[in-house]
Enzyme design. Structure first.
Site, PDB file in Angstrom:
ATOM      1  N   THR A  75       0.821  -1.214   0.000  1.00  0.00           N
ATOM      2  CA  THR A  75       0.000   0.000   0.000  1.00  0.00           C
ATOM      3  C   THR A  75       0.850   1.257   0.000  1.00  0.00           C
ATOM      4  O   THR A  75       1.972   1.264   0.548  1.00  0.00           O
ATOM      5  CB  THR A  75      -0.910   0.008   1.259  1.00  0.00           C
ATOM      6  OG1 THR A  75      -1.469   1.317   1.422  1.00  0.00           O
ATOM      7  CG2 THR A  75      -0.150  -0.334   2.518  1.00  0.00           C
TER       8      THR A  75
ATOM      9  N   TYR B 166      -1.475   0.263  10.397  1.00  0.00           N
ATOM     10  CA  TYR B 166      -1.795  -0.421   9.139  1.00  0.00           C
ATOM     11  C   TYR B 166      -0.601  -0.351   8.185  1.00  0.00           C
ATOM     12  O   TYR B 166      -0.159  -1.375   7.643  1.00  0.00           O
ATOM     13  CB  TYR B 166      -3.049   0.207   8.505  1.00  0.00           C
ATOM     14  CG  TYR B 166      -3.283  -0.261   7.096  1.00  0.00           C
ATOM     15  CD1 TYR B 166      -3.611  -1.590   6.832  1.00  0.00           C
ATOM     16  CD2 TYR B 166      -3.142   0.615   6.019  1.00  0.00           C
ATOM     17  CE1 TYR B 166      -3.800  -2.027   5.531  1.00  0.00           C
ATOM     18  CE2 TYR B 166      -3.335   0.186   4.720  1.00  0.00           C
ATOM     19  CZ  TYR B 166      -3.660  -1.140   4.479  1.00  0.00           C
ATOM     20  OH  TYR B 166      -3.837  -1.574   3.186  1.00  0.00           O
TER      21      TYR B 166
END
Ligand code: UDP
Length: 330
Positions: free
Chosen positions: A118, A142
Site C-alpha cells: 500500500t 496499518y
C-alpha cells in the site's frame, strides 16, 4: 502463462476482482478466506477453502491439496482508524498471519508470491509523484503492518528463494464492468462508496474531511486507480514471476491526482443529482496529497491503466452500488 493460483482474501474487494481477471486469463483459481471480512457470494471464479492465514495446519492442508504454482496474498485488515485503536489486530493478522503463510509456502515448496502492499507504507511524502524509491515512513499501524511484510519478504527471498512482487496500491476504486463483484465494506469508510451511498440511501450526508489543505481546491488529493486495472497488474505480476522474474516492487497508480471535491462533482455528473455534504475537520493522519509515479510498472510489467479516468471509476461503482442497494440482507 497459466497454472494454479491460491488467492488468500479472494472474497474481498481487490481479491475478488483479481480472481475474475486470473480466471479469464486461464489460471485455475482457488480462494483461501476465513470470510471474517470477505463475502461468500463474491467467490465466483474458483473454489473456496474456508480458512485463516493464522492457522498453519489449515494452510498446510490447502497447499498440499491445491499444489499452487503461486500465491496471491490479499488477506488483511484495511482500516487505518481501526489499526490505530487496535494495533494488535493488525500486526497479528497482517504481519504475523503473513509470516505463517510464508512459512507454510516454504515448507510446501511454493516459491512465488504476489503481495498487496500500500501507499500507506510511505506515510507523508515530501513530494509527489512518489516513486518506489520514496522513503517509507508509515504514520499508522496499518502502514507498518504492511511495511514489515515487505522487509520480511526480502529476507525470505534471500534465505529461502521465495520470489515476490510487492504491489503498492494507491486508492483502489470502481467495480467490475458487469457488476458481478464490487466494493463491499461493513462499515464503509471510503470516499467514493460513501458519496454514492448518500444518494441511494435516505438521510446520509457526506462529510468532507477538511478544505484547508494546500491543494488546488483545499481538499485532499488522491490517485484513484480502477480495481480492474489493479487486477490487470496482478495478472502481469503473476506472468512476470512465472517467467522467472526476480523479486520486485511496483507502485500502482495513475500519476494523476484528484481532489475530494472533484470526486464529489463526478458523482453528481454520473448520478445526475446533488451529493449532500458538509465540510468537517481534517481526519487524523490524512496526508494532503498522494500521487504515484507508475513508470516502473509500465517499463517492467508493460502495465498501463486503461479504465482509471474518474468517469469510468464512478460509473462502474455507481452500477455496482445500485445493484447492492437491492441485495437482500441476512
Ligand atoms: N474522505 C472524506 N470523507 C469521507 C471519507 C473520505 O472527505 O467520508 C476523504 C479522505 O480524507 C481522503 C479521501 O477522501 O482525502 C480518500 O479517502 P478514503 O478513505 O477513500 O481512502 P484513503 O485515502 O484514506 O485510503
Amino acid at each position: 502463462m497459466s497454472g494454479t493460483v491460491l488467492v488468500t482474501g479472494g472474497a474481498g474487494y481487490v481479491g475478488s476482482h483479481c480472481c475474475k481477471a486470473f480466471h479469464e486469463a486461464g489460471w485455475k483459481v482457488v480462494v483461501f478466506d476465513n470470510l471474517s471480512r470477505g463475502w461468500r457470494d463474491l467467490v465466483q471464479w474458483g473454489d473456496l477453502i474456508e480458512g485463516d492465514i493464522n492457522d498453519r495446519a489449515a494452510l498446510d492442508k490447502a497447499l498440499a491439496e491445491v499444489r499452487p504454482d503461486a500465491v496471491a496474498h490479499f488477506a488483511a485488515y484495511g482500516y487505518v482508524g481501526e489499526s490505530v485503536t487496535n494495533p494488535g489486530l493488525y500486526y497479528r493478522n497482517n504481519t504475523m498471519g503473513t509470516m505463517t503463510l510464508l512459512d507454510a509456502m516454504v515448507a510446501a515448496g511454493v516459491d512465488k508470491l504476489i503481495f498487496s502492499s500500500t501507499c500507506a507504507t510511505y506515510g507523508v511524502p515530501e513530494k509527489v509523484p512518489m516513486t518506489e524509491e520514496t522513503p517509507q515512513s508509515p504514520i499508522n499501524p496499518y502502514g507498518w503492518s504492511k511495511l514489515f511484510v515487505e522487509k520480511i519478504l526480502s529476507d525470505y527471498g534471500h534465505a529461502h528463494g521465495l520470489r515476490s512482487v510487492k504491489l503498492r496500491y494507491f486508492n483502489a476504486a470502481g467495480a467490475d464492468f458487469e457488476a458481478e463483484t464490487g466494493e463491499r465494506h461493513e462499515p464503509e469508510t471510503h470516499l467514493i462508496p460513501l458519496a454514492i451511498q448518500g444518494q441511494l440511501k435516505d438521510g446520509f450526508k457526506l462529510t468532507v474531511f477538511g478544505d484547508d489543505f494546500d491543494t488546488r481546491d483545499g481538499t485532499c488529493v488522491r490517485d484513484y486507480i480502477h480495481v480492474m486495472d489493479l487486477a490487470d497488474a496482478h495478472k502481469r505480476a503473476l506472468d512476470y514471476l512465472a517467467a522467472g522474474g526476480e523479486s520486485n516492487v511496483f507502485n500502482l497508480g495513475t500519476g494523476t491526482g484528484t481532489t475530494v471535491m472533484e470526486i464529489v462533482e463526478a458523482v453528481e455528473r454520473v448520478s445526475g443529482s446533488p451529493v449532500e455534504r458538509s465540510i468537517g475537520p481534517r481526519r487524523e493522519g490524512d496526508p494532503p496529497a498522494l500521487v504515484a509515479s507508475a513508470d516502473k510498472a509500465r517499463e517492467i510489467l508493460g502495465w498501463v491503466p486503461q479504465h482509471s479516468d474518474i468517469e469510468t471509476i464512478i460509473r462502474t461503482a455507481w452500477n455496482w452500488h445500485q445493484k447492492e442497494a437491492n441485495r437482500p440482507r441476512g
